[in-house]
Design an enzyme around this catalytic site. Structure first.
Site, short mmCIF file in Angstrom:
data_model
loop_
_atom_site.label_atom_id
_atom_site.label_comp_id
_atom_site.label_asym_id
_atom_site.label_seq_id
_atom_site.Cartn_x
_atom_site.Cartn_y
_atom_site.Cartn_z
N ASP A 117 -1.98 4.10 -2.05
CA ASP A 117 -2.71 5.37 -1.98
C ASP A 117 -4.03 5.27 -2.74
OD1 ASP A 117 -0.68 7.73 -0.99
OD2 ASP A 117 0.42 6.19 -2.07
N THR B 167 3.46 8.77 2.73
CA THR B 167 3.72 7.91 1.57
C THR B 167 5.21 7.69 1.35
OG1 THR B 167 1.67 8.63 0.49
CG2 THR B 167 3.34 7.64 -0.91
#
Length: 358
Positions: free
Chosen positions: A110, A178
């Protein structure tokens, strides 16, 4: 003493000097005025064409160029996402909880993707506002340059179009899905960039890092992706978040019938691609995308833009358009469709709007 006894009067000297200055003024005033006018005309007008030093802050932005940079940013971010996952150096940790109480994960993928995407876009368009899911740490600032090249497929389909920089908001999702990323469910993972002008999504880029597939579209411009042509409005295939499948299934079956197919999936980008004609074996197909709770705008802006460009719709569950200015969250849930009667779908799902605020 002056020669031959002639005295020079101070008043006469002053008059002589003034006459001399007058002659010089008449000789050179035209020349100087001409040079001054040339200088003024040579200066670019405010908001006019760019100088060799680039556009002035707050000037115009070419949406075709911004599309090209957005595609590059999504791909570059995807390279970081893929590298971290394949190296198994996720360093996953919880960054907080959703409104439903589920833990939100944050990984190295990320952060590195976000840094690469943000600084590439910011370096190319410094006057544009950029909203990203992850915090940008100035300590980790890096220079990511754009060579101003535009891919041939974008050149062929998109014409230059300038808009005021202050009207543009860019939304970045450096790693969508995610949770699935940490579970190694790679097919759901995307990186996304969206460009909104005056709150309306006009450019959408959805990139799948693990297959190198990229979908992009520009409203009133063109796209490299198409909508699927076969749908069944009576028994639609509805794609929903994995955690919401049970919540949606009961209402959907009551509304559309027991033959309705519910497809649990991860990632908003993946769910929008399910409505399109995507040439990938791992991509599931759906007719409608429904989300029944609060969702962040960087999750849905790119998909919204792509659907709008192709004639589709993404609205709240009550049919309201979603504005991509102001707060970063959408409270009203969403329903997305393409080549279907969107209004009729909303009328069939009146109970889901209540669920979106829980």
């Amino acid at each position: 003493m002056a020669p031959m006894g002639i005295r020079l009067s101070p008043l006469g000297m002053a008059v002589f000097c003034l006459l001399g200055l007058g002659v010089l003024y008449h000789l050179y005033s035209g020349f100087l005025a001409g040079r001054f006018a040339f200088f003024m005309l040579s200066e670019p007008a405010a908001g006019g064409p760019e100088t060799p030093h680039g556009p002035a802050p707050g000037g115009a932005v070419d949406l075709r160029e911004l599309l090209a940079v957005s595609v590059l940013a999504a791909v570059r971010g995807g390279e970081e996402v893929k590298r971290v996952r394949e190296g198994n150096v996720l360093n996953a940790k919880a960054k907080g909880k959703t409104r439903e109480g589920a833990e939100e994960q944050l990984t190295t993928g990320d952060l590195l993707s976000n840094r690469r995407m943000f600084y590439l876009l910011k370096g190319a368009f410094p006057a544009v506002q950029i909203n990203s899911e992850e915090h940008v740490d100035t300590v980790d600032q890096e220079t990511v340059s754009w060579d101003h090249s535009i891919p041939e497929d974008i050149k062929q389909k998109i014409q230059p179009k300038e808009v005021p920089a202050e009207s543009v908001t860019v939304w970045i999702d450096p790693l969508d899905a995610t949770q699935e990323y940490t579970e190694d469910l790679r097919q759901y993972v995307t990186t996304m960039v969206c460009v909104a002008v005056n709150g309306k999504p006009v450019i959408g880029v959805i990139h799948k890092p693990f297959s190198s597939y990229t979908a992009w579209a520009m409203v009133d411009g063109g796209s490299n992706v198409k909508a699927r042509s076969s749908y069944n409005e009576k028994t639609p295939r509805i794609i929903v978040s994995r955690s919401h499948a049970g919540k949606v299934e009961q209402v959907a079956r009551q509304t559309f019938g027991n033959k309705t197919v519910i497809i649990p999936a991860g990632g908003a980008g993946y769910k929008v691609l399910a409505l399109l004609d995507v040439p990938e074996k791992t991509q599931e197909e759906a007719d409608v995308y429904i989300h029944v709770t609060y969702i962040k705008k960087w999750d849905i802006c790119a998909g919204n833009a792509v659907l709008r460009a192709l004639g589709g719709h993404m609205t709240t569950l009550t049919g309201e358009e979603i504005s991509y200015t102001g707060s970063d969250g959408n409270e009203g849930g969403l329903i997305a469709s393409i080549n279907m009667n969107h209004k009729a779908l909303i009328e069939k799902l009146p109970d889901l709007e209540k669920t979106s605020h829980k």
